[in-house]
Design a protein around this motif. Structure first.
Motif, PDB file in Angstrom:
ATOM      1  N   SER A   1      10.996 -18.781  -8.704  1.00 45.83           N
ATOM      2  CA  SER A   1      12.401 -18.392  -9.097  1.00 45.83           C
ATOM      3  C   SER A   1      12.497 -17.150  -8.585  1.00 45.83           C
ATOM      4  O   SER A   1      13.642 -16.905  -8.356  1.00 45.83           O
ATOM      5  N   CYS A   2      11.887 -16.242  -8.403  1.00 44.68           N
ATOM      6  CA  CYS A   2      11.925 -14.918  -7.892  1.00 44.68           C
ATOM      7  C   CYS A   2      11.367 -14.752  -6.474  1.00 44.68           C
ATOM      8  O   CYS A   2      10.129 -14.729  -6.328  1.00 44.68           O
ATOM      9  N   PHE A   3      12.106 -14.330  -5.513  1.00 50.03           N
ATOM     10  CA  PHE A   3      11.570 -14.262  -4.101  1.00 50.03           C
ATOM     11  C   PHE A   3      10.623 -13.084  -3.887  1.00 50.03           C
ATOM     12  O   PHE A   3       9.711 -13.079  -3.560  1.00 50.03           O
ATOM     13  N   SER A   4      10.884 -11.952  -4.707  1.00 50.00           N
ATOM     14  CA  SER A   4      10.287 -10.832  -4.538  1.00 50.00           C
ATOM     15  C   SER A   4       8.810 -10.887  -5.126  1.00 50.00           C
ATOM     16  O   SER A   4       8.168 -10.007  -4.695  1.00 50.00           O
ATOM     17  N   GLN A   5       8.645 -11.959  -5.811  1.00 53.06           N
ATOM     18  CA  GLN A   5       7.234 -11.982  -6.324  1.00 53.06           C
ATOM     19  C   GLN A   5       6.571 -12.912  -5.514  1.00 53.06           C
ATOM     20  O   GLN A   5       5.284 -13.470  -6.012  1.00 53.06           O
TER      21      GLN A   5
ATOM     22  N   SER B   1      11.798  -4.104  -8.618  1.00 49.24           N
ATOM     23  CA  SER B   1      10.565  -4.919  -8.524  1.00 49.24           C
ATOM     24  C   SER B   1       9.633  -3.946  -7.460  1.00 49.24           C
ATOM     25  O   SER B   1       9.992  -3.182  -6.816  1.00 49.24           O
ATOM     26  N   LEU B   2       8.301  -4.441  -7.534  1.00 49.86           N
ATOM     27  CA  LEU B   2       7.423  -3.599  -6.751  1.00 49.86           C
ATOM     28  C   LEU B   2       7.738  -3.830  -5.218  1.00 49.86           C
ATOM     29  O   LEU B   2       7.666  -2.836  -4.366  1.00 49.86           O
ATOM     30  N   PHE B   3       7.890  -4.816  -4.822  1.00 45.39           N
ATOM     31  CA  PHE B   3       8.064  -5.234  -3.380  1.00 45.39           C
ATOM     32  C   PHE B   3       9.482  -5.670  -3.223  1.00 45.39           C
ATOM     33  O   PHE B   3      10.115  -6.561  -4.277  1.00 45.39           O
ATOM     34  N   ARG B   4      10.119  -5.397  -2.150  1.00 47.68           N
ATOM     35  CA  ARG B   4      11.564  -5.710  -2.121  1.00 47.68           C
ATOM     36  C   ARG B   4      11.783  -6.331  -0.466  1.00 47.68           C
ATOM     37  O   ARG B   4      11.063  -5.782   0.378  1.00 47.68           O
ATOM     38  N   GLY B   5      12.541  -7.225  -0.494  1.00 44.67           N
ATOM     39  CA  GLY B   5      12.973  -7.782   0.748  1.00 44.67           C
ATOM     40  C   GLY B   5      14.001  -8.881   0.604  1.00 44.67           C
ATOM     41  O   GLY B   5      13.764  -9.738  -0.418  1.00 44.67           O
ATOM     42  N   ASP B   6      14.748  -9.150   1.706  1.00 40.20           N
ATOM     43  CA  ASP B   6      15.749 -10.160   1.535  1.00 40.20           C
ATOM     44  C   ASP B   6      15.175 -11.504   2.374  1.00 40.20           C
ATOM     45  O   ASP B   6      15.474 -12.482   2.066  1.00 40.20           O
ATOM     46  N   HIS B   7      14.266 -11.365   3.462  1.00 42.77           N
ATOM     47  CA  HIS B   7      13.906 -12.344   4.228  1.00 42.77           C
ATOM     48  C   HIS B   7      12.340 -12.352   4.067  1.00 42.77           C
ATOM     49  O   HIS B   7      11.824 -11.514   3.621  1.00 42.77           O
ATOM     50  N   GLN B   8      11.904 -13.479   4.470  1.00 41.95           N
ATOM     51  CA  GLN B   8      10.405 -13.593   4.452  1.00 41.95           C
ATOM     52  C   GLN B   8       9.424 -12.441   4.969  1.00 41.95           C
ATOM     53  O   GLN B   8       8.643 -11.769   4.565  1.00 41.95           O
TER      54      GLN B   8
ATOM     55  N   LEU C   1       7.228  -9.211   3.606  1.00 39.60           N
ATOM     56  CA  LEU C   1       5.918  -9.236   4.059  1.00 39.60           C
ATOM     57  C   LEU C   1       5.475  -8.024   4.486  1.00 39.60           C
ATOM     58  O   LEU C   1       4.436  -7.297   4.179  1.00 39.60           O
ATOM     59  N   PHE C   2       6.514  -7.375   5.142  1.00 35.79           N
ATOM     60  CA  PHE C   2       6.412  -6.224   5.881  1.00 35.79           C
ATOM     61  C   PHE C   2       6.212  -4.972   4.706  1.00 35.79           C
ATOM     62  O   PHE C   2       5.522  -3.820   4.852  1.00 35.79           O
ATOM     63  N   CYS C   3       6.888  -5.085   3.592  1.00 33.82           N
ATOM     64  CA  CYS C   3       7.139  -4.191   2.638  1.00 33.82           C
ATOM     65  C   CYS C   3       5.812  -4.581   1.895  1.00 33.82           C
ATOM     66  O   CYS C   3       5.272  -3.174   1.418  1.00 33.82           O
ATOM     67  N   ILE C   4       5.308  -5.671   1.642  1.00 33.79           N
ATOM     68  CA  ILE C   4       3.705  -5.581   1.072  1.00 33.79           C
ATOM     69  C   ILE C   4       2.824  -5.138   1.971  1.00 33.79           C
ATOM     70  O   ILE C   4       2.028  -4.071   1.383  1.00 33.79           O
TER      71      ILE C   4
END
Lengths: 209, 311
Positions: free
Chosen positions: B182-186, B222-229, B233-236
């Motif tokens: 449900s939540c992409f950022s997780q 949220s802890l990590f943010r990003g619009d695309h995969q 991933l790079f944010c993580i």
């Protein structure tokens, strides 16, 4: 729980679709049948006991036993056979997942066995209950489930509101237990049993699936 | 339309609509038992709601007792109106949890009490984990652990809700798609890298994200943010460091692995800000939840044995 169609029924009622319909994109159901037959044979000693138990525990009165027998007769009769063969054609034409077919038949049989449904909705070749079960199974298994309007197309007396109202009746009768199908158990069995030369049939089946 | 079905609900089931919580969810009172309940009206029985009922009623149920687990929002009953009207909806009747979820918890208090204390976070997390243990024991993976799905009652009890995205792992090789969360950022890194196996470490990464969100002062981000995969991933990677072979032995064997991934060092400053609230043990616990290798990540059961809860 009741299994999908047995081997005898398949042979008698031309349950298998024509080869011409299957264009190779779908799994051919008849390759599954030897395996399902084996499964049924292995379950056979258990089944009568379950039936007896059902009768003994639930039926305090003779009336219930008679009704139950009527339902069982229907399930092993020719009417169901023709309905299911129609379902298989519909399923192949609309390119649904294989498990949807299994789940539809599963829901159909169990819904009839509960005895809480009006007899009109499945007897005399009325596809009302079957289409409702297909809708529920589609919602559960497919990414894009078949719409009600596409299901009732070319079936004049049926209306969308009928299907919607029967849907909730079926689900209530089954107490929302949609559950697993035979196919799920086959997958599980394929997963845990070793893939070596000793069980070639199983390997073949696994590749087909 | 609202008048017609509310009067019918009262007539047939003795349910009095009290107020609207949000669209199609209502607070109501059951007249005969005077119990406050929450009514969710569904014009069409959709696929996800069917899944929710199936999971709650069949997979997680314990024999005719609707109160499944103290930390899971119980589905009391399912009502439907007999076909008197054209618009016959189905109604799911849930237990009522005081109209508060953790996402709006901080906002409701406002001012100085906006930040949850360490004790609050610990109790909420303990309750969440015990609910997750119950689900994972029955091979149900929630896949939608977000702040807005964690409801808090007046007595401080946490209720896990919304099983619409939950998956029942019937066989072990079941796969999951990124869209199923449900939540992409997780999204956990192994799923972003193309490993689509459904397993419990997926939920545990979400618990880590929820934990970090509870600790931060804003709570909304949220802890990590990003619009695309790749952005996510790079944010993580930029925050937790690019994994090496020691940390995650199978990293190079992931389907979407690329040798040209930038090599970030591990940064501790952002996570270190959180220690003001949760202390060193809490930070250690958070790091254990956010381990890259899904096999080494804590399971729900081992997480409860962490010394963060033993104080």
């Amino acid at each position: 729980r009741i299994k999908p169609a047995s081997m005898d029924q398949c042979n008698q009622g031309q349950l298998l679709p024509d080869e011409s319909i299957d264009n190779g994109n779908n799994t051919r159901p008849h390759e599954l049948i030897p395996y399902l037959l084996q499964l049924e044979n292995s379950l056979m000693p258990v089944l009568p006991i379950i039936k007896q138990k059902k009768k003994l525990t639930k039926a305090g009165t003779v009336v219930y036993q008679r009704r139950f027998q009527v339902l069982l007769d229907y399930l092993y009769g020719p009417q169901r056979c023709s309905q299911i063969s129609e379902l298989i054609r519909l399923h192949l034409r609309s390119r649904l997942v294989l498990n949807t077919l299994f789940l539809t038949v599963n829901l159909f049989d169990r819904a009839i066995l509960t005895g809480q449904l009006p007899r009109e909705c499945y007897s005399d070749g009325n596809p009302h209950l079957l289409l409702t079960c297909l809708l529920i199974a589609g919602k559960f298994e497919e990414v894009e489930w078949p719409s009600i309007s596409s299901l009732i197309a070319n079936r004049e007396p049926l209306k969308a509101s009928d299907i919607k109202s029967l849907e909730i009746v079926v689900l209530q009768a089954l107490s929302f237990d949609i559950g697993l199908t035979v196919l799920d158990f086959v997958y599980r069995y394929c997963e845990i049993s070793p893939m070596d030369r000793s069980n070639d049939d199983l390997r073949l089946l696994f590749f087909i699936l | 339309m609202a008048v017609s079905w509310t009067t019918m609900l009262r007539k047939h089931h003795g349910i009095l609509i009290n107020s609207e919580i949000c669209k199609s969810i209502f607070k109501a009172i059951h007249q005969s038992s005077q119990q406050i309940i929450c009514v969710k009206s569904l014009p069409i029985l959709s696929s996800s709601s069917l899944n929710e009922v199936y999971i709650l009623r069949t997979v997680l149920s314990n024999h005719n007792n609707h109160n499944i687990h103290p930390n899971i929002l119980s589905l009391l009953s399912i009502k439907y109106l007999p076909s008197l009207s054209i618009k016959n909806s189905t109604y799911f009747i849930f237990d009522y949890a005081d109209n508060r979820d953790l996402a709006s918890h901080g906002l409701l208090y406002g001012g100085t009490e906006k930040q949850l204390t360490n004790e609050q976070i610990r109790t909420y997390l303990y309750q969440l984990l015990s609910a997750i243990i119950y689900c994972h024991d029955r091979l149900v993976y929630h896949c939608a652990l977000e702040l807005k799905h964690l409801l808090i009652t007046r007595t401080g009890q946490l209720k896990l809700s919304n099983f619409e995205y939950a998956k029942h792992a019937v066989w072990r090789a079941m796969t999951i798609d990124i869209r199923d969360l449900s939540c992409f950022s997780q999204c956990p890194p192994e799923l972003l890298l193309g490993d689509r196996t459904l397993r419990d470490s997926l939920d545990m990464w979400s618990v880590g994200c929820v934990f970090a969100q509870l600790c931060s002062s804003t709570q909304i981000e949220s802890l990590f943010r990003g619009d695309h995969q790749i952005e996510l991933l790079f944010c993580i990677f930029s925050m937790m460091g690019t994994p090496t072979d020691d940390i995650w032995p199978l990293f190079r064997k992931q389907p979407y692995f690329n040798v040209d991934f930038p090599r970030w060092p591990r940064r501790n400053d952002q996570l270190y800000d959180l220690t003001k609230v949760i202390g060193a043990e809490g930070l250690d616990f958070l790091k254990c939840l956010l381990i890259y290798d899904p096999k080494q990540r804590l399971t729900a059961r081992t997480a409860l044995q962490h010394q963060y809860f033993n104080r």
